[in-house]
Design an enzyme around this catalytic site. Structure first.
Site, mmCIF file in Angstrom:
data_model
loop_
_atom_site.group_PDB
_atom_site.id
_atom_site.type_symbol
_atom_site.label_atom_id
_atom_site.label_comp_id
_atom_site.label_asym_id
_atom_site.label_seq_id
_atom_site.Cartn_x
_atom_site.Cartn_y
_atom_site.Cartn_z
ATOM 1 N N SER A 346 0.857 -1.188 0.000
ATOM 2 C CA SER A 346 0.000 0.000 0.000
ATOM 3 C C SER A 346 0.894 1.239 0.000
ATOM 4 C CB SER A 346 -0.918 -0.011 1.230
ATOM 5 O OG SER A 346 -0.147 0.052 2.417
ATOM 6 N N ASP A 389 -7.584 0.918 13.583
ATOM 7 C CA ASP A 389 -8.955 0.816 14.083
ATOM 8 C C ASP A 389 -9.344 -0.652 14.070
ATOM 9 O OD1 ASP A 389 -11.551 1.519 14.892
ATOM 10 O OD2 ASP A 389 -12.248 1.537 12.808
ATOM 11 N N SER A 440 -0.951 8.326 11.734
ATOM 12 C CA SER A 440 -2.331 7.852 11.810
ATOM 13 C C SER A 440 -2.978 8.022 10.446
ATOM 14 C CB SER A 440 -3.108 8.648 12.869
ATOM 15 O OG SER A 440 -4.468 8.267 12.885
ATOM 16 N N GLY A 465 -4.613 12.137 5.472
ATOM 17 C CA GLY A 465 -5.979 12.179 4.970
ATOM 18 C C GLY A 465 -6.161 11.279 3.761
ATOM 19 N N ILE A 467 -6.800 10.226 -0.149
ATOM 20 C CA ILE A 467 -6.269 10.699 -1.423
ATOM 21 C C ILE A 467 -7.439 11.043 -2.330
ATOM 22 C CG2 ILE A 467 -4.890 10.097 -3.440
ATOM 23 C CD1 ILE A 467 -3.275 8.224 -1.642
ATOM 24 N N HIS A 493 5.158 21.632 21.722
ATOM 25 C CA HIS A 493 5.770 22.958 21.583
ATOM 26 C C HIS A 493 6.821 23.253 22.657
ATOM 27 C CE1 HIS A 493 6.138 26.507 19.361
ATOM 28 N NE2 HIS A 493 4.851 26.774 19.145
ATOM 29 N N ASP A 497 9.616 23.451 17.545
ATOM 30 C CA ASP A 497 9.038 24.725 17.099
ATOM 31 C C ASP A 497 8.432 24.555 15.717
ATOM 32 O OD1 ASP A 497 11.156 25.000 15.142
ATOM 33 O OD2 ASP A 497 12.443 25.713 16.778
#
Length: 523
Positions: A346, A389, A440, A465, A467, A493, A497
């Site tokens: 994949s 999941d 993730s 996200g 595709i 943070h 940075d």
């Protein structure tokens, strides 16, 4: 020895008699008989110690199965051993044995799950399973009995004892002691195989069954148990609920809601002329959902603990888009190669490898902050976690030492973890520990953007996200269709940075949009 036995017996309730004596030499001349009411486990153990004394010869009228209650080689409680890391309780996922099964050492007994891992418990004895002390879904306490096993060399007792009645125990020595033991037979006198606790004795069942009985207002003392030794099983309660019966006298069967048909006659004001009434289907009705509660266990409880720690991390976000056209072409080529080795290829293995190369150039993203926040700890290996999941909830195993693996090897490890995550056994604890950086893949479900949450002690995480084919301008200014993936980063943070995160993301993006750069850096 006799004095120790006497001290136990004085505090015990024995169905026949309690013997006491104060002579250190265990003489029988001063034994007395004291009437009590019930036979308890403490009293039975005391009698075992007493009748096993070398100075006594016992003649007993007990049947063999009843005598085995006092046998030192018979029933053995199988305790849940400490599985480490301070775990005090585990969830029972499944039994591999049933009552009456023969088991050998190292045979699988059951599968349990803690906050950290899924573990299979194996037998330490050879013998026969007498009883199971929990149902699937129950929380089992470390150090408490999982089951009772009749160890080979002893006789299983209690369940097959024939006849109740009074049994005599006598000795041939001077100062002869005669006792009467009221030992009830667990088989019962009715021959129905059940057991009723209506006489006020303690009901034998599990906490889950007690809770079910309480919720349905059922008096468990009137329920006939069909389990081992009269244990009330979940099926016994369900049978009562389904049949509409119960011993508690309460109304525990809810009446189903009935559909209310809509009027089939339209208002006369809407029609100038009489017309035939039309028939309509009744509107579907749904029962009231009500409030439902369930315990937080397994991976869900692990997530609660992890997210509570994450609240201590000051997050910041960074997002970008990646053109996936060239990487898609490379994946198609590697897919053919992967099939030769039985590996499914994949996009993810290539993105994981690109992340590892970028982490080499920006090692602060593969570090952690010490507990006292005085040091930055740079990790030697890139143990990259991949959020999955599963049926049991969110789990984040990791692929260890990615910097030393090829893309094909990463794909093989990813296939293995995905198969274990969907399997019944779950993912092993060694694959959940030591994560240094996480990706993730929310796009596998359909999301585009996300605000990922860092899991302590890591300092960065990326969310990938889906595709999409979207319109974009090429170098000549023409509108073309491009495969676009959105990526969302989060950083700690305190030590990362925004500029460092942007440079890391740009390097990672360059290798995905130009896979030749990634190939050139492989060692």
């Amino acid at each position: 020895m006799m004095r120790a036995v006497t001290q136990v017996l004085r505090g015990s309730r024995v169905g026949g008699v309690i013997a006491r004596h104060s002579d250190k030499r265990a003489s029988l001349s001063g034994l007395k008989q004291v009437k009590t009411n019930h036979l308890t486990s403490t009293g039975s153990r005391a009698i075992v110690s007493l009748i096993s004394h070398p100075g006594l010869r016992i003649k007993t009228g007990l049947t063999p199965s009843a005598r085995s209650c006092f046998s030192s080689g018979g029933s053995q409680p199988f305790l849940l051993a400490d599985i480490g890391e301070g775990i005090a309780e585990v969830e029972l996922l499944q039994w591999f044995v049933n009552v009456g099964d023969d088991v050998k050492q190292f045979d699988k007994i059951c599968e349990v799950q803690s906050d950290k891992a899924t573990v299979e418990i194996t037998s330490r004895y050879d013998g026969v399973v007498e009883s199971l002390n929990g149902d699937v879904g129950d929380m089992m306490i470390v150090g408490e009995p999982l089951m009772v096993i009749a160890v080979e060399g002893g006789v299983a007792g209690g369940a097959g004892a024939g006849g109740g009645g009074e049994k005599k125990v006598t000795t041939d020595e001077p100062g002869e002691m005669k006792t009467k033991l009221n030992i009830p037979s667990s088989a019962g006198g009715s021959g129905g195989g059940g057991f009723k606790a209506g006489d006020g004795s303690k009901v034998l069942t599990t906490p889950a069954v007690r809770k079910m009985g309480k919720e349905h207002n059922i008096d468990l003392s009137t329920v006939e148990g069909t389990g081992p030794n009269g244990r009330i099983l979940k099926e016994d309660i369900l049978r009562l609920i389904g049949g509409g019966g119960g011993g508690g006298g309460g109304n525990f069967v809810a009446s189903p809601a009935k559909a209310v048909p809509v009027s089939s006659s339209p208002p006369s004001a809407l029609s100038a002329a009489p017309s035939e009434p039309k028939s309509f289907k009744p509107l579907p009705t749904r029962p009231s959902a009500g409030e439902r509660r369930e315990p937080v266990r397994g991976y869900a409880r692990l997530m609660v603990q992890s997210m509570n720690e994450s609240l201590k991390i000051p997050h910041f976000g960074y997002a970008d888009e990646v053109s996936m056209g060239k990487l898609d072409a490379l994946r198609k080529e590697l897919k053919v190669v992967g099939e030769q080795y039985g590996v499914k290829m994949s996009y993810m293995p290539m993105m994981i490898k690109a992340a590892s190369i970028a982490l080499t150039e920006f090692p602060v993203l593969n570090s952690s902050l010490s507990d006292d926040e005085s040091e930055i700890i740079y990790k030697g290996d890139h143990n990259i976690g991949v959020a999955m999941d599963t049926e049991k909830g969110l789990v984040v195993p990791n692929i260890k030492g990615v910097q030393n693996l090829s893309i094909l090897e990463i794909a093989g490890e990813l296939n293995r973890l995905q198969a274990e995550g969907q399997g019944g056994a779950g993912i092993a604890s060694k694959d959940l520990e030591g994560t240094t950086f996480t990706l993730s893949n929310i796009g596998a479900i359909g999301g585009t953007y996300m605000g990922p949450v860092i899991a302590k002690p890591q300092v960065a995480i990326g969310a990938l996200g889906k595709i999409q084919t979207l319109p974009r301008f090429d170098e000549d200014g023409d509108v073309v269709a491009e495969k676009i993936m959105a990526v969302s980063w989060a950083g700690d943070h305190r030590i990362v940075d925004g500029a460092t995160m942007a440079r890391f993301s740009n390097r990672w993006k360059d290798m995905l949009e130009n896979p030749g750069l990634m190939v050139a850096t492989l060692t």
